[in-house]
Every structure is written in structure tokens, then in C-alpha cells.
Design an enzyme around this catalytic site. Structure first.
Site, PDB file in Angstrom:
ATOM      1  N   LYS A  72       0.835  -1.201   0.000  1.00  0.00           N
ATOM      2  CA  LYS A  72       0.000   0.000   0.000  1.00  0.00           C
ATOM      3  C   LYS A  72       0.872   1.254   0.000  1.00  0.00           C
ATOM      4  O   LYS A  72       0.552   2.251  -0.642  1.00  0.00           O
ATOM      5  CB  LYS A  72      -0.942   0.001   1.212  1.00  0.00           C
ATOM      6  CG  LYS A  72      -1.867   1.218   1.324  1.00  0.00           C
ATOM      7  CD  LYS A  72      -2.916   1.303   0.215  1.00  0.00           C
ATOM      8  CE  LYS A  72      -3.716   2.591   0.241  1.00  0.00           C
ATOM      9  NZ  LYS A  72      -4.873   2.557   1.138  1.00  0.00           N
ATOM     10  N   LYS A 109      -0.877  11.293   6.234  1.00  0.00           N
ATOM     11  CA  LYS A 109      -0.613  10.178   7.148  1.00  0.00           C
ATOM     12  C   LYS A 109       0.123   9.049   6.411  1.00  0.00           C
ATOM     13  O   LYS A 109       1.161   8.559   6.882  1.00  0.00           O
ATOM     14  CB  LYS A 109      -1.933   9.628   7.717  1.00  0.00           C
ATOM     15  CG  LYS A 109      -1.772   8.317   8.493  1.00  0.00           C
ATOM     16  CD  LYS A 109      -3.080   7.518   8.640  1.00  0.00           C
ATOM     17  CE  LYS A 109      -3.513   6.854   7.357  1.00  0.00           C
ATOM     18  NZ  LYS A 109      -4.494   5.780   7.480  1.00  0.00           N
TER      19      LYS A 109
END
Lengths: 287, 287
Positions: free
Chosen positions: A171, A239
């Protein structure tokens, strides 16, 4: 595999729960804000008053929450998933979080006799709704195989990436590639506008060739329509990029473009734009 | 529109000349190195011993040479295209060069009674061969319209971008977007390798989603096969990015990612890699 505990009934979670129920799974759900879960409860999901209640007595427990600290809160401690799930339960974190945290969950989960998997997704809210998410799975191969029907209820491309943490690492690769492509598209548009080109004509000319990217396709029309609503929140992108930067540093790898894009996005967040979509990166340029 | 003078018989030019002749145009050709033009001459193009000879007596003169200085040499001065083309000739520079230079050619060309167009292309050697180039045209709209059949012999997407220089500006946008997407793909691959992922599996997982780009598709398999042969030369990409950086500065626009990618590519060139393909950018990372 029948009974699923599902923690985190946000935009993503809600659609995933619906697809699980549609595929015949029994869903028990928990969310910090109960109101957000009311509609899926009305549709047949069982409400649980705590993480512990949601984790106990299930075949698999799935979480998709916000930030790494939320993941820690949900997994660790007396009231967490690891302490409360039955032995043999598959525990699957689908939040995008740090690979390091995934490894820690895997270690503590295994010690407790559980089967941990990290399984972040790509495809966004539309993919979650349509059940066409790409699911990037790290953990033991046999645990991945055992959970395949669960994943298939929510996604289309279900990929085994390697041991614990590898789903999260994959990811991160996704977010790193997005950072570059997004910045390239924004810089091309900013250049075009400032030298006096017709930006739409320029984009039509270049977007199907070597300069084309999913980011260019996604971002261009939104920016031209002055639509800065979030498809993906800038604050969540920050983030993710922060995690990627941190992990890259751990293996002594400098990602200059990622560092740049992260710095620009942080400046925008400081200016109060964290709740806009990632296409707001264009605002860092003379646009 | 029948007689074409064509200056620059390189990899691109050769295919473009063949497609012009196939479409029924008469081609007269000039190249600095005669040997490179011998095969198209054998196929029916007429050899000229100088730029001046190639420019005189044509309906349109096309150039596609190397660097801006080559373009200047070919257009300006007593022996150049502008001094030697017949009044009313369309003069079309298809080299990727600076928008500023395109404007200068346009001004001097118009003063000499010529019809100047800047018309750089995308699509590379395969597009040139197949006659599927995208052609990005700047200049007067009526001159663009008059040359449409010429462009259609060589390309598929023939786009009018605006006044003189706008073809080059659009090509700059293309290169700017490529810089970001290329870097994003390289950084994702470098990260993947260094954290221990299987790079191919990672790429399969992410390349069809939001992280996908033409650059990722082009670069990934070449890098994994350790194939650094040029599809597009690193040294030419550096030339293009330098022009883009320069033009962006003129309109007070800082392109942070472009600046980064250009700096990394220049370092690689200093290390002797200028003749490799752009996928060599991966070598800047810990790969």
C-alpha cells in the site's frame, strides 16, 4: 467461515459490511460513534457495545479505522481484539497503517493463538461500494487462503504480497507512486495555466500518451471545475506518506519526490486544507 | 500541398518521411550525416546537399533535429530555412525545443513572408513508425488548417494548442507530467525492493489502480529485466526538462518535483548515463 466481527463503520467500512452480508456472512459491528452504524444495523448487522464484544465469538474480526493510534487502541490492551478474540480467529486489519505496526499485531496475535493478516485496500469509496477493491494482503499464506472467501466478498483483486507487513508495504508503494504522478499532473497544469495555454486542450492532448496517469485523469477535471471535495482526504494522504517516508528511512532509502510532495501537502494542511481532497495539491503552485 | 523539404533524418525523421511519401507527398531531404539518409533516398526521397537547397522550392519545410542550437543553425542565417524558403512556404519545426525559440522563428519567419508553425510530437519512435504520433501545434490557426493533410500523414491526434510557442509549451507539460510519474514509479519500486517485497507482485497489484501511469507500465518491465536501453534518451529528457524549468521560472512558477527529477537526472548524466533510457532514473535510488 461465517461470523464476522467488523470494527470501523465509516464510508469504507459501511460498504464492506453490506457486501459481506450480501455474500451471506453474519456481521457484528462496532463503531466509536454509534450513530454512523445505525443503517447497517437496520439492514441486519448486530450492534456490539465494545471492541471486546465485537471480537469475541467470531470466525474473523476485521478492522478499518483511521490512524495508527486508532489501530493500536483497537488491537492492544485488555479491551482490545487480541485479548478478546477466540483462539483460532482470523484478525484482519484493513486500515492503511504502518508496516511496523502490522508486524507487531502479527507477533502479539500469534502469541495469543490468533491468525493475523494485514490487508489494506485500494479503490476508494467507489470500489468499496461496488465490491471491486484491490486487497493487498500480508501474513501467513495459509491464513490468506483461509480468508479468501471473506476478501472476495469485498474486492476483486485479492493479492498475497508476502509475510506480515507486506500488505502495508505494498500500500505504501501505491501511495508513493501516487505522490509522484499527482505532483506531475499538478505541475503540468500549473505550468500550462501560467504560460497561457488552454489547460483543457493541453490535457486532452497529453493524457492518453506517455504522460498519462490515473492521477491525471482523476485530478484534472476536478481541478478545472474548482471542485476540491475529498475523493481522498489530503490529511489521510499525509498520514500515509509520513509512514512511507519513515519506513523508507529505516531501509536507508531516500525518496526525494515523496519527501517534496509530503512537505507541500503539510504546508497546505497547516493552511487549513487537510479536509480537502488530494487534488488540492495544485494550490501549492501558482494556480 | 505537395512538395515537402525535410531536414533531420534521424530515428523519428526517417519514419515520418516514409509516411509522408506513402501519403503521396514528394520529399526532398537533408541531414548533417548523409549516410543516415541513404535508405529513404533509395526509397524515393530526393537528396539535397544543404539546408538551403532543401528549403527552396517547397510547399512546406519540416525540421526535426536534436537540440535548440541545432534548430537555430537550421533556421537562421544566410544558409538557413528562413533565408532560403520561397515566400508563402509553411515552415514547421517538429523538434522539441524552447517555446521562446519557437516564437523567435515565428517572428522572423513571418517577416520573411513565411508561415511558421511549432509542432513537436509525442509517441516516440514507435508512433513515428506507425504514423500514430500526437502532434502539438502552435502558430496561426489558418496555417495549422492548411497543413492538416501533412500532419495527418504522420500522426493520429493533431491538436491546435494556440499561437506560436504553444505547441512547445504543451510538449513541456507532457515532459513535466512524465517527470513526476516516472519518479513516482521508480520510488515505489526502490522502496519495494529495499523493504523486501516481490517487486513484480507489487506492480501487478497497484498498476491498474489510482497509482497506475503510462510511465509505470513502460518503466517497470524494463527495469526488472535490467534493460536500460533508450526508448527515450536520458540526455534528451534532461534537455526538455531544462527548457521547462527555464520557462516556468519566466512566469514565476516553481515546479519542485520537476526541479528534483532534473537534478537527479543530471547527476546520472555526470556519471556517464546520458545515453541510457529514462528508466535509468531508478539508478539514482538504492536499487
Amino acid at each position: 467461515m461465517k461470523k464476522i466481527g467488523f470494527i470501523g463503520v465509516g464510508i469504507m467500512g459501511k460498504s464492506m459490511i453490506r457486501n459481506l452480508m450480501k455474500a451471506g456472512f453474519e456481521a457484528a459491528v462496532y463503531n466509536r460513534t454509534k450513530e454512523k452504524a445505525l443503517d447497517v444495523v437496520q439492514e441486519g448487522a448486530v450492534w456490539c457495545d465494545s471492541v471486546a464484544e465485537c471480537a469475541a465469538g467470531r470466525d474473523a474480526v476485521i478492522s478499518i479505522v483511521g490512524y495508527p493510534k486508532d489501530v493500536e487502541e483497537v488491537y492492544f490492551g485488555e479491551k482490545g481484539i487480541i485479548a478478546n478474540a477466540d483462539k483460532g480467529t482470523y484478525i484482519i486489519d484493513m486500515t492503511t497503517t504502518s508496516p511496523k505496526l502490522a508486524v507487531r499485531i502479527a507477533q502479539e496475535g500469534e502469541q495469543a493463538g490468533l491468525h493475523p493478516l494485514d490487508a489494506p485496500v485500494t479503490g476508494g469509496d467507489t470500489g468499496a461500494k461496488a465490491g471491486t477493491l484491490t486487497i493487498l494482503v500480508g501474513g501467513k499464506k495459509e491464513d490468506f487462503d483461509a480468508c479468501k472467501t471473506v476478501f472476495e466478498a469485498m474486492g476483486k483483486n485479492i493479492d498475497y504480497e508476502g509475510p506480515a507487513g507486506c500488505g502495508q508495504h505494498t500500500k505504501m508503494c501505491n501511495q508513493i507512486a501516487i505522490a509522484g504522478a499527482l505532483a506531475g499532473a499538478c505541475e503540468a497544469m500549473a505550468y500550462a495555466k501560467n504560460v497561457g495555454l488552454d489547460v483543457r486542450t493541453m490535457l486532452n492532448s497529453i493524457s492518453t500518451g506517455a504522460a498519462g496517469s490515473a492521477q491525471m485523469s482523476n485530478v484534472a477535471s476536478r481541478v478545472l471545475d474548482e471542485d476540491f471535495n475529498p475523493g481522498f482526504f489530503l490529511k489521510h494522504f499525509i498520514k500515509d506518506m509520513s509512514i512511507a517516508q519513515d519506513e523508507a528511512q529505516d531501509v536507508d532509502t531516500k525518496l526525494a519526490v515523496l519527501d517534496d510532495v509530503l512537505a507541500m501537502c503539510r504546508e497546505l494542511e497547516e493552511q487549513g486544507m487537510g479536509d480537502l481532497g488530494t487534488q488540492a495539491l495544485i494550490k501549492h503552485y501558482k494556480w
